[in-house]
Design a protein around this motif. Sequence first.
Motif, PDB file in Angstrom:
ATOM      1  N   LEU A  99      -2.530  18.018  -1.669  1.00 23.34           N
ATOM      2  CA  LEU A  99      -1.903  16.842  -2.263  1.00 23.34           C
ATOM      3  C   LEU A  99      -2.906  15.688  -2.209  1.00 23.34           C
ATOM      4  CD1 LEU A  99       1.578  16.999  -0.461  1.00 23.34           C
ATOM      5  CD2 LEU A  99       0.912  18.020  -2.656  1.00 23.34           C
ATOM      6  N   ALA A 100      -3.097  15.007  -3.346  1.00 25.27           N
ATOM      7  CA  ALA A 100      -4.081  13.922  -3.400  1.00 25.27           C
ATOM      8  C   ALA A 100      -3.415  12.576  -3.157  1.00 25.27           C
ATOM      9  CB  ALA A 100      -4.785  13.926  -4.749  1.00 25.27           C
ATOM     10  N   VAL A 101      -4.088  11.758  -2.347  1.00 22.03           N
ATOM     11  CA  VAL A 101      -3.553  10.460  -1.916  1.00 22.03           C
ATOM     12  C   VAL A 101      -4.668   9.415  -2.028  1.00 22.03           C
ATOM     13  CG1 VAL A 101      -2.740   9.211   0.142  1.00 22.03           C
ATOM     14  CG2 VAL A 101      -1.939  11.542  -0.282  1.00 22.03           C
ATOM     15  N   ILE A 102      -4.365   8.247  -2.576  1.00 18.77           N
ATOM     16  CA  ILE A 102      -5.358   7.164  -2.602  1.00 18.77           C
ATOM     17  C   ILE A 102      -5.421   6.538  -1.210  1.00 18.77           C
ATOM     18  CG2 ILE A 102      -6.006   4.939  -3.599  1.00 18.77           C
ATOM     19  CD1 ILE A 102      -4.449   5.716  -6.126  1.00 18.77           C
ATOM     20  N   ALA A 103      -6.619   6.573  -0.603  1.00 18.71           N
ATOM     21  CA  ALA A 103      -6.796   6.045   0.746  1.00 18.71           C
ATOM     22  C   ALA A 103      -6.836   4.512   0.735  1.00 18.71           C
ATOM     23  CB  ALA A 103      -8.092   6.579   1.353  1.00 18.71           C
ATOM     24  N   HIS A 104      -6.289   3.913   1.791  1.00 22.99           N
ATOM     25  CA  HIS A 104      -6.330   2.457   2.047  1.00 22.99           C
ATOM     26  C   HIS A 104      -6.479   1.604   0.776  1.00 22.99           C
ATOM     27  CE1 HIS A 104     -10.587   3.535   1.896  1.00 22.99           C
ATOM     28  NE2 HIS A 104     -10.492   4.198   3.040  1.00 22.99           N
ATOM     29  N   PRO A 105      -5.476   1.665  -0.119  1.00 20.99           N
ATOM     30  CA  PRO A 105      -5.636   1.011  -1.432  1.00 20.99           C
ATOM     31  C   PRO A 105      -5.842  -0.502  -1.370  1.00 20.99           C
ATOM     32  CG  PRO A 105      -3.364   1.751  -1.100  1.00 20.99           C
ATOM     33  CD  PRO A 105      -4.186   2.377  -0.022  1.00 20.99           C
ATOM     34  N   ALA A 106      -5.321  -1.140  -0.336  1.00 27.38           N
ATOM     35  CA  ALA A 106      -5.476  -2.606  -0.287  1.00 27.38           C
ATOM     36  C   ALA A 106      -6.892  -3.010   0.109  1.00 27.38           C
ATOM     37  CB  ALA A 106      -4.466  -3.210   0.690  1.00 27.38           C
ATOM     38  N   THR A 147      -7.962  -6.232  -8.292  1.00 21.80           N
ATOM     39  CA  THR A 147      -6.867  -6.985  -8.890  1.00 21.80           C
ATOM     40  C   THR A 147      -5.711  -6.009  -9.104  1.00 21.80           C
ATOM     41  OG1 THR A 147      -7.599  -6.472 -11.121  1.00 21.80           O
ATOM     42  CG2 THR A 147      -8.464  -8.514 -10.141  1.00 21.80           C
ATOM     43  N   ARG A 148      -4.506  -6.564  -9.242  1.00 19.54           N
ATOM     44  CA  ARG A 148      -3.342  -5.725  -9.525  1.00 19.54           C
ATOM     45  C   ARG A 148      -3.576  -4.834 -10.749  1.00 19.54           C
ATOM     46  NH1 ARG A 148       1.801  -5.046  -6.908  1.00 19.54           N
ATOM     47  NH2 ARG A 148       0.834  -5.253  -4.888  1.00 19.54           N
ATOM     48  N   THR A 149      -4.190  -5.444 -11.796  1.00 20.62           N
ATOM     49  CA  THR A 149      -4.437  -4.708 -13.035  1.00 20.62           C
ATOM     50  C   THR A 149      -5.350  -3.522 -12.781  1.00 20.62           C
ATOM     51  OG1 THR A 149      -4.367  -6.860 -14.089  1.00 20.62           O
ATOM     52  CG2 THR A 149      -5.169  -5.034 -15.444  1.00 20.62           C
ATOM     53  N   LYS A 150      -6.412  -3.752 -12.026  1.00 22.25           N
ATOM     54  CA  LYS A 150      -7.369  -2.671 -11.776  1.00 22.25           C
ATOM     55  C   LYS A 150      -6.739  -1.584 -10.898  1.00 22.25           C
ATOM     56  CE  LYS A 150     -12.189  -1.751 -10.746  1.00 22.25           C
ATOM     57  NZ  LYS A 150     -13.538  -2.244 -10.519  1.00 22.25           N
ATOM     58  N   LEU A 151      -5.940  -2.015  -9.920  1.00 21.53           N
ATOM     59  CA  LEU A 151      -5.281  -1.036  -9.046  1.00 21.53           C
ATOM     60  C   LEU A 151      -4.291  -0.179  -9.847  1.00 21.53           C
ATOM     61  CD1 LEU A 151      -5.222  -0.021  -6.192  1.00 21.53           C
ATOM     62  CD2 LEU A 151      -3.649  -1.857  -5.577  1.00 21.53           C
ATOM     63  N   ASP A 161       1.422  -7.593   5.184  1.00 21.39           N
ATOM     64  CA  ASP A 161       1.604  -7.926   3.762  1.00 21.39           C
ATOM     65  C   ASP A 161       1.125  -6.777   2.876  1.00 21.39           C
ATOM     66  OD1 ASP A 161       2.619 -10.338   4.459  1.00 21.39           O
ATOM     67  OD2 ASP A 161       0.812 -11.494   3.995  1.00 21.39           O
ATOM     68  N   ASP A 162      -0.016  -6.197   3.264  1.00 17.77           N
ATOM     69  CA  ASP A 162      -0.541  -5.060   2.483  1.00 17.77           C
ATOM     70  C   ASP A 162       0.480  -3.922   2.458  1.00 17.77           C
ATOM     71  OD1 ASP A 162      -3.011  -6.361   2.158  1.00 17.77           O
ATOM     72  OD2 ASP A 162      -3.898  -5.406   3.932  1.00 17.77           O
ATOM     73  N   VAL A 163       1.095  -3.648   3.612  1.00 11.80           N
ATOM     74  CA  VAL A 163       2.063  -2.546   3.704  1.00 11.80           C
ATOM     75  C   VAL A 163       3.208  -2.785   2.729  1.00 11.80           C
ATOM     76  CG1 VAL A 163       3.790  -1.424   5.184  1.00 11.80           C
ATOM     77  CG2 VAL A 163       1.506  -1.929   6.095  1.00 11.80           C
ATOM     78  N   HIS A 164       3.720  -4.011   2.703  1.00  9.06           N
ATOM     79  CA  HIS A 164       4.850  -4.267   1.810  1.00  9.06           C
ATOM     80  C   HIS A 164       4.439  -4.256   0.346  1.00  9.06           C
ATOM     81  CE1 HIS A 164       6.859  -5.319   5.623  1.00  9.06           C
ATOM     82  NE2 HIS A 164       7.771  -4.589   5.020  1.00  9.06           N
ATOM     83  N   ALA A 165       3.252  -4.782   0.068  1.00  8.11           N
ATOM     84  CA  ALA A 165       2.773  -4.766  -1.320  1.00  8.11           C
ATOM     85  C   ALA A 165       2.558  -3.319  -1.789  1.00  8.11           C
ATOM     86  CB  ALA A 165       1.475  -5.561  -1.428  1.00  8.11           C
ATOM     87  N   MET A 166       1.975  -2.494  -0.928  1.00  8.78           N
ATOM     88  CA  MET A 166       1.695  -1.106  -1.327  1.00  8.78           C
ATOM     89  C   MET A 166       2.988  -0.282  -1.400  1.00  8.78           C
ATOM     90  SD  MET A 166      -1.354  -1.153  -2.163  1.00  8.78           S
ATOM     91  CE  MET A 166      -1.592  -2.903  -2.376  1.00  8.78           C
ATOM     92  N   ALA A 167       3.965  -0.618  -0.562  1.00  9.72           N
ATOM     93  CA  ALA A 167       5.263   0.069  -0.639  1.00  9.72           C
ATOM     94  C   ALA A 167       5.929  -0.233  -1.984  1.00  9.72           C
ATOM     95  CB  ALA A 167       6.166  -0.371   0.509  1.00  9.72           C
ATOM     96  N   ALA A 168       5.861  -1.487  -2.395  1.00  3.15           N
ATOM     97  CA  ALA A 168       6.458  -1.863  -3.687  1.00  3.15           C
ATOM     98  C   ALA A 168       5.731  -1.155  -4.825  1.00  3.15           C
ATOM     99  CB  ALA A 168       6.386  -3.382  -3.863  1.00  3.15           C
ATOM    100  N   LEU A 169       4.412  -1.097  -4.720  1.00  6.42           N
ATOM    101  CA  LEU A 169       3.614  -0.446  -5.764  1.00  6.42           C
ATOM    102  C   LEU A 169       3.918   1.060  -5.821  1.00  6.42           C
ATOM    103  CD1 LEU A 169       1.448  -1.264  -7.812  1.00  6.42           C
ATOM    104  CD2 LEU A 169      -0.290  -0.708  -6.095  1.00  6.42           C
ATOM    105  N   ALA A 170       4.040   1.677  -4.645  1.00  8.60           N
ATOM    106  CA  ALA A 170       4.341   3.113  -4.595  1.00  8.60           C
ATOM    107  C   ALA A 170       5.674   3.378  -5.273  1.00  8.60           C
ATOM    108  CB  ALA A 170       4.379   3.593  -3.145  1.00  8.60           C
TER     109      ALA A 170
END
Length: 301
Positions: free
Chosen positions: A186-193, A198-202, A227-236
Amino acid sequence: MPLAYDLHSHSTASDGALTPTALVWRAAHAGLAVLALTDHDTVAGVAEAQRAAAGLPITLVPGVEISVTWGGRTVHIVGLNLDPDCATLRAGLDGLLAERAGRAEEISARLARAGIPDALAGARAHCAGAQLGRTHFARFLVARGLGRDLRDVFKHYLAEGRPGHVAGDWATLPQALDWIRAAGGLAVIAHPARYRFTRTKLRRLIGEFRDGGGIGIEVVSGSHNRDDVHAMAALARETRLLASAGSDYHGPDTPWIELGRLGQLPDACRAIWTWPAFPRAPLDSIRDGISPPLAVPAFAC
Ligand code: AMP
Ligand code: MN
Ligand code: MN
Ligand code: MN
């Protein structure tokens, strides 16, 4: 209660300070139930880690962290629960190890020009495995007294824009995803924050990642703040990716979080360990055996 899963860690097979055996023992002692070994561009430590885990109350998930060049930058793609003997995966990783060897010579040449001779031999002295990374150069630079700690020498010598920085020409994103898929992982993006995209690039990265078969991103990570955790949770949630969690532990001498200290995933996330056949912590298995996993929210993945 800390999380029982840690799906991102390093051993001496790449730039970790602990052997696979010592890492697994430490993880078990820290109370982890499931640990993934995800060395940079190699699965050379997996067999030893699995042998160590066999006698302990911990499950070892075979993994890898693949270096990828995407959008002119280096990003890391973690592969989890894969077959470390897969020929396609191994051939791909061999190419990256060759790239690492050439890059190490270039880093050494640049450091020499900056007045620091013999860095290649110095880095090798800090490297137990077959591959050289920037962390080995960093340990050499600290031993030479050129900085207080790893973070300090990275900042002055090895980070982007510094004299010893060489970007590296790594795998493409589709290549990394193909190798992981070929190995049944299973492929996972590591430490995305950490990329500070930018949001667009991510979102563009996530789009291409999903198109190539990627299914998860690290929401909880040793390099994410609250903050990163919550931002990445929303993005996921928004991009319908599964959430992973990993310390990125490299050993006691590094600035990373200690094993067994990761916080839980935010409620809205669907954890990657809910994927069929993914190793589960015993308490999760017992709970799931008694009743359906009520805690998993309706989630159209
Ligand atoms: P490489 O794959 O050889 O370019 O090395 C990447 C590794 O360098 C990461 O996995 C970390 O282990 C380490 N690293 C990168 N930046 C830092 C930093 N600022 N402080 C300490 N270690 C770092
Ligand atoms: Mn590393
Ligand atoms: Mn990484
Ligand atoms: Mn890592």
